[in-house]
Enzyme design. Structure first.
Site, PDB file in Angstrom:
ATOM      1  N   ASN A  84       0.818  -1.220   0.000  1.00 22.41           N
ATOM      2  CA  ASN A  84       0.000   0.000   0.000  1.00 22.41           C
ATOM      3  C   ASN A  84       0.851   1.270   0.000  1.00 22.41           C
ATOM      4  OD1 ASN A  84      -2.400   1.776   0.870  1.00 22.41           O
ATOM      5  ND2 ASN A  84      -0.981   1.967   2.605  1.00 22.41           N
ATOM      6  N   SER A 135      -2.257   0.183  -7.076  1.00 20.88           N
ATOM      7  CA  SER A 135      -1.956   0.995  -8.242  1.00 20.88           C
ATOM      8  C   SER A 135      -2.785   2.257  -8.064  1.00 20.88           C
ATOM      9  CB  SER A 135      -2.322   0.202  -9.501  1.00 20.88           C
ATOM     10  OG  SER A 135      -2.252   0.990 -10.654  1.00 20.88           O
ATOM     11  N   TYR A 149       3.765  10.237 -11.932  1.00 22.30           N
ATOM     12  CA  TYR A 149       3.021   9.394 -10.981  1.00 22.30           C
ATOM     13  C   TYR A 149       2.390   8.230 -11.746  1.00 22.30           C
ATOM     14  CZ  TYR A 149      -0.485   7.806  -7.615  1.00 22.30           C
ATOM     15  OH  TYR A 149      -1.257   7.029  -6.779  1.00 22.30           O
ATOM     16  N   LYS A 153       2.621   4.002 -11.570  1.00 22.25           N
ATOM     17  CA  LYS A 153       1.464   3.107 -11.400  1.00 22.25           C
ATOM     18  C   LYS A 153       1.250   2.233 -12.641  1.00 22.25           C
ATOM     19  CE  LYS A 153       0.505   4.333  -7.141  1.00 22.25           C
ATOM     20  NZ  LYS A 153       0.687   3.401  -6.014  1.00 22.25           N
TER      21      LYS A 153
HETATM   22  N1  NAP Z   1      -5.719   8.743  -2.024  1.00 25.32           N
HETATM   23  C1  NAP Z   1      -5.796   8.652  -3.305  1.00 25.32           C
HETATM   24  O1  NAP Z   1      -6.414   9.505  -3.964  1.00 25.32           O
HETATM   25  C2  NAP Z   1      -5.176   7.483  -4.015  1.00 25.32           C
HETATM   26  C3  NAP Z   1      -5.748   7.089  -5.233  1.00 25.32           C
HETATM   27  C4  NAP Z   1      -5.180   6.012  -5.916  1.00 25.32           C
HETATM   28  C5  NAP Z   1      -4.107   5.335  -5.379  1.00 25.32           C
HETATM   29  N2  NAP Z   1      -3.576   5.742  -4.181  1.00 25.32           N
HETATM   30  C6  NAP Z   1      -2.444   4.960  -3.658  1.00 25.32           C
HETATM   31  O2  NAP Z   1      -2.843   4.380  -2.424  1.00 25.32           O
HETATM   32  C7  NAP Z   1      -1.702   4.114  -1.613  1.00 25.32           C
HETATM   33  C8  NAP Z   1      -1.948   4.633  -0.220  1.00 25.32           C
HETATM   34  O3  NAP Z   1      -2.012   6.045  -0.254  1.00 25.32           O
HETATM   35  P1  NAP Z   1      -3.070   6.880   0.601  1.00 25.32           P
HETATM   36  O4  NAP Z   1      -4.023   7.465  -0.324  1.00 25.32           O
HETATM   37  O5  NAP Z   1      -3.545   6.102   1.751  1.00 25.32           O
HETATM   38  O6  NAP Z   1      -2.112   8.090   1.060  1.00 25.32           O
HETATM   39  P2  NAP Z   1      -1.447   8.478   2.449  1.00 25.32           P
HETATM   40  O7  NAP Z   1      -2.493   8.749   3.469  1.00 25.32           O
HETATM   41  O8  NAP Z   1      -0.494   9.539   2.121  1.00 25.32           O
HETATM   42  O9  NAP Z   1      -0.676   7.150   2.864  1.00 25.32           O
HETATM   43  C9  NAP Z   1       0.526   6.784   2.244  1.00 25.32           C
HETATM   44  C10 NAP Z   1       1.258   5.822   3.149  1.00 25.32           C
HETATM   45  O10 NAP Z   1       2.479   5.429   2.515  1.00 25.32           O
HETATM   46  C11 NAP Z   1       3.524   5.601   3.463  1.00 25.32           C
HETATM   47  N3  NAP Z   1       4.839   5.792   2.855  1.00 25.32           N
HETATM   48  C12 NAP Z   1       5.296   6.817   2.083  1.00 25.32           C
HETATM   49  N4  NAP Z   1       6.579   6.606   1.762  1.00 25.32           N
HETATM   50  C13 NAP Z   1       6.944   5.428   2.343  1.00 25.32           C
HETATM   51  C14 NAP Z   1       8.134   4.661   2.390  1.00 25.32           C
HETATM   52  N5  NAP Z   1       9.268   5.070   1.783  1.00 25.32           N
HETATM   53  N6  NAP Z   1       8.135   3.495   3.083  1.00 25.32           N
HETATM   54  C15 NAP Z   1       7.040   3.072   3.715  1.00 25.32           C
HETATM   55  N7  NAP Z   1       5.880   3.766   3.745  1.00 25.32           N
HETATM   56  C16 NAP Z   1       5.839   4.917   3.054  1.00 25.32           C
HETATM   57  C17 NAP Z   1       3.101   6.794   4.286  1.00 25.32           C
HETATM   58  O11 NAP Z   1       3.863   6.848   5.479  1.00 25.32           O
HETATM   59  P3  NAP Z   1       4.258   8.255   6.196  1.00 25.32           P
HETATM   60  O12 NAP Z   1       3.035   8.636   7.000  1.00 25.32           O
HETATM   61  O13 NAP Z   1       5.438   7.914   7.014  1.00 25.32           O
HETATM   62  O14 NAP Z   1       4.552   9.247   5.098  1.00 25.32           O
HETATM   63  C18 NAP Z   1       1.634   6.444   4.490  1.00 25.32           C
HETATM   64  O15 NAP Z   1       1.494   5.486   5.503  1.00 25.32           O
HETATM   65  C19 NAP Z   1      -0.526   4.749  -2.358  1.00 25.32           C
HETATM   66  O16 NAP Z   1       0.174   3.731  -3.050  1.00 25.32           O
HETATM   67  C20 NAP Z   1      -1.179   5.724  -3.330  1.00 25.32           C
HETATM   68  O17 NAP Z   1      -0.377   5.958  -4.464  1.00 25.32           O
HETATM   69  C21 NAP Z   1      -4.091   6.794  -3.516  1.00 25.32           C
END
Ligand code: NAP
Length: 277
Positions: A84, A135, A149, A153
């Site tokens: 994730n 993704s 980005y 993905k």
């Molecule tokens: N939210 C959206 O709109 C969306 C849509 C499509 C896909 N996604 C994908 O969903 C996934 C989760 O993102 P989210 O939306 O939940 O965002 P988020 O709230 O920013 O969570 C991202 C997580 O990834 C962690 N992270 C970042 N860099 C890291 C590293 N080097 N090693 C380990 N952990 C790391 C962050 O930890 P820290 O707190 O320490 O930074 C946080 O726990 C991501 O892959 C993102 O690309 C998100």
């Protein structure tokens, strides 16, 4: 039978919601991981010995090994790996900062791959397992200022589709999750932004500059997204190969793929000419 889940990036967003849900299930052991262990204190209320917390930056090889070792020593293996952890970057292709782009690839692509590689031997040995790779809708269709980005993905998509074909016969499922914009930290503190300054890209300036202001009003509900992922892994056999979540992911992907299909069909005769005896 009790299953062990390992989830990366459980400090916030989807990872945190999923960890919260998993921590409340009777038949699940959870390996919750974060870059700061203090970010995982929200799990203490649910912990009765079924939760292991580990320090994990997915770009750190030693921490990956230690996390997998902890899962094996505490719970005897890993049944579900959820890759994730990830971050974003908003910029036009030409104005993107190379260091930011490379770091994003390290986390979104190579970190995910390193986690997968660390877990595959034990899944192959037990002849079962599920790998869930986050993704994005932007892994199926892209937009201006999201090029790099999307490149990470789209890489996750290609990597995961090949893996699906390699491990299906070994009892291992790979599910690719493609959410639309959701209310997490992703577009906020988890995404660096480079506001366009080249006049030719002025039309994209507001789009990048306005991102922080729109954080929190995305349509996607992270709790529901976590529940949908959980339901698909636990209730569906085999798991779907692709799980687009949200209107943009579904409709955007359908219209992009329809257009792509039409383009490919449009040059089909020409494509065939390339194969000459
Ligand atoms: N939210 C959206 O709109 C969306 C849509 C499509 C896909 N996604 C994908 O969903 C996934 C989760 O993102 P989210 O939306 O939940 O965002 P988020 O709230 O920013 O969570 C991202 C997580 O990834 C962690 N992270 C970042 N860099 C890291 C590293 N080097 N090693 C380990 N952990 C790391 C962050 O930890 P820290 O707190 O320490 O930074 C946080 O726990 C991501 O892959 C993102 O690309 C998100």
């Amino acid at each position: 039978m009790t299953k062990t889940w390992l989830v990366t990036g459980t400090s916030s967003g989807f990872g945190r919601e999923l960890a919260t849900l998993l921590a409340q299930q009777a038949d699940i052991n959870l390996v919750a991981t974060a870059r700061k262990l203090s970010d995982l204190s929200y799990l203490d209320a649910f912990d009765h010995g079924q939760i292991a917390k580990t320090l994990l930056d997915v770009t750190n090889t030693a921490q990956i090994s230690a996390t997998v070792r902890t899962a094996q020593e505490r719970f005897g293996g890993i049944d579900v790996l959820v890759n994730n952890a990830g971050l974003g970057y908003f910029a036009t292709i030409e104005e993107s900062d190379e260091a930011a782009v490379r770091h994003m690839f390290e986390v979104n692509v190579f970190g995910l791959a390193a986690m997968t590689k660390a877990v595959l031997p034990s899944m192959r040995h037990q002849k079962s397992g599920t790998i869930v790779n986050l993704s994005s809708a932007l892994g199926l269709v892209t937009l201006p200022t999201m090029g790099y980005y999307s490149a990470t993905k789209f890489a996750v998509e290609g990597y995961s589709e090949a893996l699906q074909q390699e491990v299906a016969a070994l009892g291992i499922d790979v599910m690719i999750v493609e959410p639309s914009g959701a209310r997490t930290n992703w577009a906020g503190k988890s995404s660096q932004k480079t506001i366009p300054i080249i006049a030719d890209y002025a039309q994209f300036k507001d789009q990048v500059a306005g991102t922080n202001a729109s954080v929190g009003s995305e349509p996607g509900d992270p709790k529901e997204i976590a529940r949908l992922i959980f339901e698909q892994v636990t209730a569906t056999t085999p798991t779907p190969k692709h799980l687009p979540l949200g209107h943009f992911a579904s409709v955007g992907a359908q219209s992009h793929l329809t257009e792509l299909l039409s383009e490919i069909k449009g040059v089909a005769a020409l494509s065939e000419r390339a194969d000459q005896a």
